[in-house]
Design a protein around this motif. Sequence first.
Motif, PDB file in Angstrom:
ATOM      1  N   ASP A 266       0.768  -1.304  -0.061  1.00 25.51           N
ATOM      2  CA  ASP A 266       0.048   0.075  -0.018  1.00 25.51           C
ATOM      3  C   ASP A 266       0.774   1.308   0.002  1.00 25.51           C
ATOM      4  O   ASP A 266       1.582   1.352   0.890  1.00 25.51           O
ATOM      5  N   PRO A 267       0.869   2.225  -1.121  1.00 25.65           N
ATOM      6  CA  PRO A 267       1.778   3.074  -1.057  1.00 25.65           C
ATOM      7  C   PRO A 267       1.481   4.198   0.021  1.00 25.65           C
ATOM      8  O   PRO A 267       2.469   5.104   0.200  1.00 25.65           O
TER       9      PRO A 267
ATOM     10  N   SER B 244       0.637   3.363   3.115  1.00 21.19           N
ATOM     11  CA  SER B 244       1.057   2.678   4.175  1.00 21.19           C
ATOM     12  C   SER B 244       2.368   3.129   4.933  1.00 21.19           C
ATOM     13  O   SER B 244       3.145   3.406   3.925  1.00 21.19           O
ATOM     14  N   LYS B 245       2.525   3.154   6.163  1.00 13.62           N
ATOM     15  CA  LYS B 245       4.068   3.416   6.460  1.00 13.62           C
ATOM     16  C   LYS B 245       4.629   2.109   6.870  1.00 13.62           C
ATOM     17  O   LYS B 245       5.961   2.221   7.545  1.00 13.62           O
ATOM     18  N   ARG B 246       4.094   1.015   6.371  1.00 14.22           N
ATOM     19  CA  ARG B 246       4.949  -0.208   6.681  1.00 14.22           C
ATOM     20  C   ARG B 246       5.984  -0.359   5.822  1.00 14.22           C
ATOM     21  O   ARG B 246       6.146  -0.072   4.626  1.00 14.22           O
ATOM     22  N   PRO B 247       7.186  -0.747   6.438  1.00 10.30           N
ATOM     23  CA  PRO B 247       8.381  -0.808   6.071  1.00 10.30           C
ATOM     24  C   PRO B 247       8.448  -1.962   5.006  1.00 10.30           C
ATOM     25  O   PRO B 247       7.773  -2.798   5.140  1.00 10.30           O
ATOM     26  N   LYS B 248       9.158  -2.005   3.931  1.00  9.88           N
ATOM     27  CA  LYS B 248       9.147  -2.958   2.718  1.00  9.88           C
ATOM     28  C   LYS B 248       9.572  -4.471   3.306  1.00  9.88           C
ATOM     29  O   LYS B 248       9.198  -5.407   3.134  1.00  9.88           O
TER      30      LYS B 248
END
Length: 300
Positions: free
Chosen positions: A165-166, A168-172
């Motif tokens: 999700d672009p 989202s703050k989730r790291p890759k």
Amino acid sequence: MEIKEILQNAGYTNITEDSKNFRMKPLYRDSSSQTVLSVRKDTGSFIDFSKNISGSLQTLIKMSLDFKTEEEALKWIESHADGGLKIKQNDRPVVKENRVFSKTSLEKVMPQHDYWINRGVSEKTLSLFEGGVVHEGKMKNRYIFPIFDYKKNLVGVSGRDLVNDPDSKRPKWKHIGDKSQWKYPMQVNNKLLKDKREVIVVESIGDMLSLWEAGVKNVAVSFGLQIGLGLLNYFMRIDCQKIILAFNNDENKAGNEAAEKNSNRLQRYFDKNQIIIALPSEGDFGEMSQEQIIDWKNKI
């Protein structure tokens, strides 16, 4: 508060803080971020998150004030600490042992490989690394790879985000364990590396999988832009004759800069001619076809 006073005396301003760290803009390089540099309140050790460099307080002062040696920086620190701060010098390095995790946690890993198969990695290759998807817990919605040491102990996991999700703050990539000590994927290719004594260092497991699928298997993963002590010690132990630094070829030149810094560091332990910088011809190896990867390898 002595450490904060030292930082202020060195010229740092607009220092913000949380419970454990001071945050600020670095003096030793240009940056638009006021919080990219983090300094521990208790020890003074620092991390520059953008450049992925870290070290002691005296290293930071040496860089910030352009001293020639850390001894000069240490003398400056002791003379400018209003409280007479003395930094303890350890005669011997601290030896860290990898934390060992229970292998029962891997029971939650589902053998669902669609993400990587869609990116051109075969199920045969993926089976070597014992990964899969996790649907709950800290690694929820990630494809995780277990990290084992030479005794087959589980010392960590590395998980690739599947949400993509672009907004989202989730790291890759997310890691659990001390990645600086990891030697990966030596759980699979240790014998090959010991025999060949030539290694290609890449940033991520994704890069490694792309090379592996193209038949290039003498690979080590740095899990970022800095070669950790685990890999460095491994390279010295197998008497590595050639180290190829192949970080990502990003537009921001981060991979190129990191390769230069790692090359300089490696030259303390290896001859300059043993170290080669060879970034991928595209942004990373995942963007390259097998033919392009083979052509890249042949040109080194």
